[in-house]
Design an enzyme around this catalytic site. Structure first.
Site, PDB file in Angstrom:
ATOM      1  N   LYS A  36       8.456  11.746 -38.800  1.00 55.60           N
ATOM      2  CA  LYS A  36       9.691  11.972 -39.551  1.00 55.60           C
ATOM      3  C   LYS A  36      10.869  11.306 -38.842  1.00 55.60           C
ATOM      4  O   LYS A  36      10.773  10.896 -37.684  1.00 55.60           O
ATOM      5  CB  LYS A  36       9.942  13.474 -39.677  1.00 55.60           C
ATOM      6  CG  LYS A  36      10.180  14.185 -38.353  1.00 55.60           C
ATOM      7  CD  LYS A  36      10.428  15.666 -38.550  1.00 55.60           C
ATOM      8  CE  LYS A  36      10.665  16.353 -37.211  1.00 55.60           C
ATOM      9  NZ  LYS A  36      10.994  17.778 -37.369  1.00 55.60           N
ATOM     10  N   ARG A 134      13.349  30.144 -40.996  1.00 55.47           N
ATOM     11  CA  ARG A 134      13.807  28.882 -41.568  1.00 55.47           C
ATOM     12  C   ARG A 134      13.069  28.694 -42.899  1.00 55.47           C
ATOM     13  O   ARG A 134      13.034  29.597 -43.721  1.00 55.47           O
ATOM     14  CB  ARG A 134      13.568  27.743 -40.569  1.00 55.47           C
ATOM     15  CG  ARG A 134      14.424  26.504 -40.802  1.00 55.47           C
ATOM     16  CD  ARG A 134      14.267  25.490 -39.665  1.00 55.47           C
ATOM     17  NE  ARG A 134      12.918  24.954 -39.565  1.00 55.47           N
ATOM     18  CZ  ARG A 134      12.554  24.004 -38.692  1.00 55.47           C
ATOM     19  NH1 ARG A 134      13.451  23.521 -37.832  1.00 55.47           N
ATOM     20  NH2 ARG A 134      11.321  23.562 -38.651  1.00 55.47           N
ATOM     21  N   HIS A 166       5.690  27.568 -38.241  1.00 58.06           N
ATOM     22  CA  HIS A 166       6.393  26.840 -37.179  1.00 58.06           C
ATOM     23  C   HIS A 166       6.900  27.845 -36.157  1.00 58.06           C
ATOM     24  O   HIS A 166       7.454  28.891 -36.532  1.00 58.06           O
ATOM     25  CB  HIS A 166       7.557  26.043 -37.774  1.00 58.06           C
ATOM     26  CG  HIS A 166       8.021  24.913 -36.918  1.00 58.06           C
ATOM     27  ND1 HIS A 166       7.575  23.620 -37.083  1.00 58.06           N
ATOM     28  CD2 HIS A 166       8.881  24.874 -35.882  1.00 58.06           C
ATOM     29  CE1 HIS A 166       8.148  22.840 -36.184  1.00 58.06           C
ATOM     30  NE2 HIS A 166       8.951  23.587 -35.436  1.00 58.06           N
ATOM     31  N   ARG A 222       0.490  19.349 -34.543  1.00 59.43           N
ATOM     32  CA  ARG A 222       1.481  18.451 -35.134  1.00 59.43           C
ATOM     33  C   ARG A 222       2.438  17.907 -34.080  1.00 59.43           C
ATOM     34  O   ARG A 222       3.644  18.202 -34.108  1.00 59.43           O
ATOM     35  CB  ARG A 222       2.282  19.184 -36.216  1.00 59.43           C
ATOM     36  CG  ARG A 222       1.461  19.920 -37.269  1.00 59.43           C
ATOM     37  CD  ARG A 222       2.347  20.535 -38.338  1.00 59.43           C
ATOM     38  NE  ARG A 222       3.361  21.411 -37.800  1.00 59.43           N
ATOM     39  CZ  ARG A 222       3.291  22.730 -37.758  1.00 59.43           C
ATOM     40  NH1 ARG A 222       2.221  23.361 -38.216  1.00 59.43           N
ATOM     41  NH2 ARG A 222       4.285  23.450 -37.259  1.00 59.43           N
ATOM     42  N   TYR A 268      39.791   5.382 -23.550  1.00 53.75           N
ATOM     43  CA  TYR A 268      40.811   6.226 -24.161  1.00 53.75           C
ATOM     44  C   TYR A 268      41.150   7.443 -23.300  1.00 53.75           C
ATOM     45  O   TYR A 268      40.284   8.090 -22.725  1.00 53.75           O
ATOM     46  CB  TYR A 268      40.340   6.720 -25.528  1.00 53.75           C
ATOM     47  CG  TYR A 268      40.207   5.636 -26.563  1.00 53.75           C
ATOM     48  CD1 TYR A 268      41.312   4.889 -26.956  1.00 53.75           C
ATOM     49  CD2 TYR A 268      38.981   5.365 -27.143  1.00 53.75           C
ATOM     50  CE1 TYR A 268      41.193   3.894 -27.919  1.00 53.75           C
ATOM     51  CE2 TYR A 268      38.839   4.371 -28.105  1.00 53.75           C
ATOM     52  CZ  TYR A 268      39.951   3.636 -28.496  1.00 53.75           C
ATOM     53  OH  TYR A 268      39.824   2.647 -29.438  1.00 53.75           O
ATOM     54  N   CYS A 320      33.311   5.025 -26.707  1.00 50.10           N
ATOM     55  CA  CYS A 320      34.038   4.602 -27.907  1.00 50.10           C
ATOM     56  C   CYS A 320      33.047   4.360 -29.043  1.00 50.10           C
ATOM     57  O   CYS A 320      31.847   4.515 -28.889  1.00 50.10           O
ATOM     58  CB  CYS A 320      34.827   3.338 -27.612  1.00 50.10           C
ATOM     59  SG  CYS A 320      35.855   3.450 -26.129  1.00 50.10           S
ATOM     60  N   ASP A 322      32.043   1.599 -30.426  1.00 54.25           N
ATOM     61  CA  ASP A 322      31.169   0.444 -30.291  1.00 54.25           C
ATOM     62  C   ASP A 322      30.880   0.059 -28.851  1.00 54.25           C
ATOM     63  O   ASP A 322      30.182  -0.937 -28.615  1.00 54.25           O
ATOM     64  CB  ASP A 322      31.803  -0.774 -30.989  1.00 54.25           C
ATOM     65  CG  ASP A 322      32.203  -0.471 -32.410  1.00 54.25           C
ATOM     66  OD1 ASP A 322      31.300  -0.280 -33.242  1.00 54.25           O
ATOM     67  OD2 ASP A 322      33.417  -0.407 -32.693  1.00 54.25           O
TER      68      ASP A 322
END
Length: 384
Positions: A36, A134, A166, A222, A268, A320, A322
């Site tokens: 997944k 869940r 699970h 799993r 920053y 930052c 990028d």
């Protein structure tokens, strides 16, 4: 030549080897390689193929789109998908011979409708909530769903292949909740049999329980994170402890290298200030690529670790969108274009990054952005 100054190098040989190791640890239980989330960021189809080559006979995909992509790629292992909402095009899954989880009564009805529409017998796994709170049928909801499933089986509309759940505390080996969940799953299977539903497979264990709790293996395990060579229980052992090999290395080329004087802020808000004249480098990856902003260095504390020329350094200042900065030190010899390893071969581990960012290694590998190219090698076939 890649246009992007960074890459995630994925070793399919490591995936294959990890699958073999997990098959050995499973000791007779079938192995479902969980792929997944784009195979935890490693690449859905290449990883799925390698896992099957390593002995996995099942593939697990949370989303229907992932399961269909496996079939479209020509992968013919058994595939289970388990997370969908009302109105999903389940007929596509049934037509593609994909097993479907059923976690609510409406889901059973919609799977049956899809089976009738395609003229094929659907294969379902009943998901039971044994304590995680869940997704899944509660034990109280299970009996009427079983009765409906038994009628549909008699009609040839569907077949109940499995009953599964699970764990809530698998990453805490020996936690009493796991034993209680196992007992409750056994109770649910007994109820199913009493109502004429005989599942082929009972499954409960994901990566952590596969590695640490053989009593939870049942008929199928799993593993997800472990397939990628990352330990789900670092407090018990690192990947090597379990015979696993990390499959992903994330690396980038220094975009800029320059000198800065003592007392100069970096990035920053100047959370990092140089303590001496030094050399700094810009790494062209940031939170736009999935690098956690929480991995920033702040208030004099180091950020996440990186490997540079065999040296262990850390992020300096705020990550930052990028890019991020590294203080290379006063005597640095690096130049623009030299390689920085974020994690993997030649650098720290995904677990090291998880600790630095106050998260888990699952998130570190999975959140890596799609714009970072995946480059595939195969150490078992001689690729470096």
């Amino acid at each position: 030549m890649s246009l992007y100054p960074a890459r995630a190098v994925v070793d399919l040989g490591a995936i294959r080897a990890n699958a073999r190791t997990l098959c050995r640890i499973a000791d007779g239980a079938a192995v479902m390689a969980v792929v997944k989330a784009d195979a935890y960021g490693h690449g859905l189809v290449p990883v799925a193929r390698a896992a099957v080559e390593g002995g996995a006979t099942w593939l697990g995909a949370a989303q229907l789109t992932e399961a269909l992509a496996l079939r479209e790629a020509g992968i013919d292992a058994r595939v289970l998908t388990w997370l969908y909402a009302p109105g999903a095009p389940l007929e596509l899954a049934v037509a593609a011979d994909i097993d479907l989880a059923v976690a609510a009564r409406w889901a059973l009805d919609e799977v049956a409708q899809a089976a009738r529409a395609t003229g094929r017998t659907a294969r379902v796994h009943l998901k039971v909530d044994t304590g995680l709170g869940r997704n899944g049928l509660t034990p109280a909801e299970l009996p009427p769903v079983l009765d409906a499933a038994a009628r549909l089986q008699e009609q040839g509309v569907l077949r109940v292949v499995g009953i599964f759940s699970h764990l809530a505390f698998a990453d805490t080996p020996g936690h009493p909740t796991s034993a209680r969940q196992l007992a409750l799953l056994h109770d649910c299977v007994a109820v199913a049999r009493s109502r004429g539903v005989e599942p082929e497979l009972r499954h409960l264990a994901a990566s952590a329980a596969t590695l640490t709790a053989p009593e939870l293996h049942l008929d199928l395990v799993r593993p997800g994170l472990a397939l990628y060579g990352v330990s789900p229980v670092p407090q018990v052992g690192d990947p090597a402890h379990f015979g696993l090999v990390p499959a992903m290395t994330v690396e980038a080329e220094l975009a800029t290298v320059k000198r800065l004087p003592a007392g100069h802020g970096m990035s920053y808000a100047h959370h990092y200030v140089t303590s001496t004249d030094t050399t700094v480098g810009v790494v062209p990856l940031g939170y736009g690529d999935g690098i956690p902003r929480h991995a920033s260095g702040k208030d004099g504390a180091p950020g996440a670790p990186v490997g540079v020329s065999g040296r262990a350094l850390t992020i300096a200042g705020r990550v930052c969108m990028d890019q991020f900065m590294v203080d290379l030190g006063p005597q640095a010899t690096e130049v623009a274009g030299d390689t920085v390893v974020l994690f993997g071969r030649g650098g720290p581990s995904a677990e090291d990054w998880a600790r630095a960012a106050d998260t888990i290694s699952y998130e570190i590998v999975t959140r890596l952005g799609a714009r970072v190219p995946r480059v595939y090698i195969d150490s078992e076939k001689g690729d470096a």
